[in-house]
Design a protein around this motif. Structure first.
Motif, PDB file in Angstrom:
ATOM      1  N   ASP A 371       0.836  -1.209   0.000  1.00 41.63           N
ATOM      2  CA  ASP A 371       0.000   0.000   0.000  1.00 41.63           C
ATOM      3  C   ASP A 371       0.872   1.260   0.000  1.00 41.63           C
ATOM      4  N   ILE A 375       0.844   3.876  -3.112  1.00 45.17           N
ATOM      5  CA  ILE A 375       0.316   5.217  -2.840  1.00 45.17           C
ATOM      6  C   ILE A 375       1.383   6.287  -3.054  1.00 45.17           C
ATOM      7  N   GLY A 433      -4.191   9.333  -4.074  1.00 51.58           N
ATOM      8  CA  GLY A 433      -3.867   8.108  -3.349  1.00 51.58           C
ATOM      9  C   GLY A 433      -3.660   8.388  -1.876  1.00 51.58           C
ATOM     10  N   GLY A 438      -5.239   5.218  -1.315  1.00 53.61           N
ATOM     11  CA  GLY A 438      -4.884   4.365  -2.447  1.00 53.61           C
ATOM     12  C   GLY A 438      -5.985   4.300  -3.478  1.00 53.61           C
TER      13      GLY A 438
END
Length: 440
Positions: A371, A375, A433, A438
């Motif tokens: 993640d 991001i 994001g 995200g």
């Protein structure tokens, strides 16, 4: 000076780039997004963004790599060197390289899961659980800290062996085998699903257009994220593959083919997974690993010939994942070669040993790991590469490099579109994001 490796054929390069783009985003996220955001109402903006990114960002990264005959570190250094700041550029170039390495380490863990399920489909263990709770428990055990060591190291070993053979004999040859297999197997699954009762409801949903969903900004935001990450724009893999191209190659034409086949792969996945879920009267609202390792195996178990379906599905996913993995590792391996003067095999060994140790240790936190990368690091790397090429290098240089190998020069709108639309889009993806947790 040692001659730089190169792709041996146009289609070898194209298939390698398609392989880098076709991955988990096509298979476990695109069908879910189509299902959640109105079917065709999501596909329309997705296609618009694919065209935008394919005609700007992909071309830019391929051309930047070919122009400098190097990975991101030396490419960024070369751009800044035009203004007397090479060391600064090389330092910035480490961001996408380290991002690619970190992403590859996380992806190694995921590929270890896929390898285990692919082998298990043939051995009978993948579909052994009796219900959804059993599948969830099996996945939870595998995805826990130190829960899948041998399988992830096996997946890493396969990838490194391919990479040790180099660009022409390794990356190109592997993708010439893996990509046709992937598309063939997913077509087979698509044909199978057509004949399942209730599948027509899934097709009806995929191709319907809901005006309300189409007008919703959220649909467009996630369509942008899906297109951006699916096309592997991050300032590393596409750039390094471009560095192995000859000046005779028509990069804009190659970029168009990559975008086309990546989109076909995503649509194929949706045409398999959404109608398959519809056969049980279930709407697809679960993406990510849960879809692939819990919900789909549970669905396959209940389908006629489910064991064979699981075999085909997980083998197809395995070859798609492996093609992406070798792309992610190529930028750090090439950088180790360039900066430390190591041979190909030695560089692969160094990166492989470090990555294997790291992957074993982060299994319990891989979701958060990926993640953070998706991001922050991926859109940042893409944006930095775009700035280096389109802003720092300048219009004349960009057009000279992009037009190499072309019979007809790119249009007058190409450079402004790249500089004033694509570059801001990269940072828009980064900002969205961060705000939304995200969008890729």
């Amino acid at each position: 000076m040692k001659k730089r490796e190169a792709f041996r054929s146009r289609w070898g390069f194209i298939l390698a780039c398609i392989g880098s783009a076709v991955g988990m985003g096509n298979i476990w996220m695109f069908p879910t997004r189509v299902s959640l955001y109105g079917g065709g109402s999501f596909i329309i903006p997705y296609l618009i963004f694919v065209v935008l990114i394919g005609s700007t960002g992909i071309i830019g990264e391929m051309s930047f790599g070919r122009a400098t005959r190097s990975g991101p570190v030396d490419a960024f250094g070369s751009a800044c060197g035009r203004r007397g700041k090479r060391k600064l550029g090389e330092g910035i170039g480490l961001i996408p390289v380290l991002g690619s390495l970190a992403m590859a380490i996380g992806y190694t863990i995921v590929l270890g899961w896929i390898l285990r399920y692919a082998v298990g489909a043939f051995m009978g263990t993948t579909l052994a659980p009796q219900d959804i709770d059993g599948f969830a428990a099996a996945f939870g055990t595998m995805a826990s800290a130190f829960g899948n060591n041998g399988w992830l190291l096996g997946a890493l070993a396969i990838g490194m062996i391919i990479l040790m053979f180099g660009v022409g004999k390794g990356i190109e040859k592997a993708n010439k085998i893996m990509m046709p297999i992937f598309f063939f197997l997913f077509v087979v699954l698509g044909v199978y699903v057509v004949f399942q009762p209730g599948a027509v409801e899934g097709y009806r949903y995929i191709f319907r257009v809901d005006a309300k969903a189409l007008a919703d900004p959220v649909t467009w935001i996630y369509a942008l994220g899906q297109a951006f990450f699916s096309l592997s724009i991050a300032g590393n893999g596409t750039l390094i593959y471009g560095s192995y191209l000859s000046d005779e190659e028509d990069i804009p034409a190659s970029a168009a083919r990559v975008a086309l086949f990546d989109t076909i792969a995503a649509i194929l996945a949706a045409l398999v997974i959404i109608p398959a879920m519809a056969t049980t009267g279930t709407r697809l609202n679960q993406g990510g690993p849960g879809l692939m390792f819990i919900f789909l195996p549970n669905l396959f178990r209940s389908m006629p010939g489910g064991t064979v379906v699981a075999m085909i599905f997980f083998v197809a996913v395995l070859v798609a994942g492996m093609s992406s993995l070798i792309n992610l590792y190529e930028a750090p391996i090439a950088t180790v070669q360039e900066k430390f003067g190591l041979g190909r095999v030695s560089a692969c060994a160094v990166v492989g040993i470090f990555s294997g140790a790291a992957a074993v240790c982060i299994q319990g936190i891989v979701s958060g790991w990926m993640d953070v990368l998706s991001i922050y690091i991926c859109p940042l790397g893409a944006g930095l590469a775009a700035i280096m090429f389109f802003w720092v290098c300048g219009k004349r240089y960009v057009e000279e490099q992009v037009n190499l190998g072309r019979k007809k020069p790119v249009g007058k709108m190409f450079y402004p579109l790249c500089k004033y639309v694509f570059c801001p889009v990269c940072f828009l993806v980064l900002i969205l994001g961060i705000v939304l947790g995200g969008i890729g």
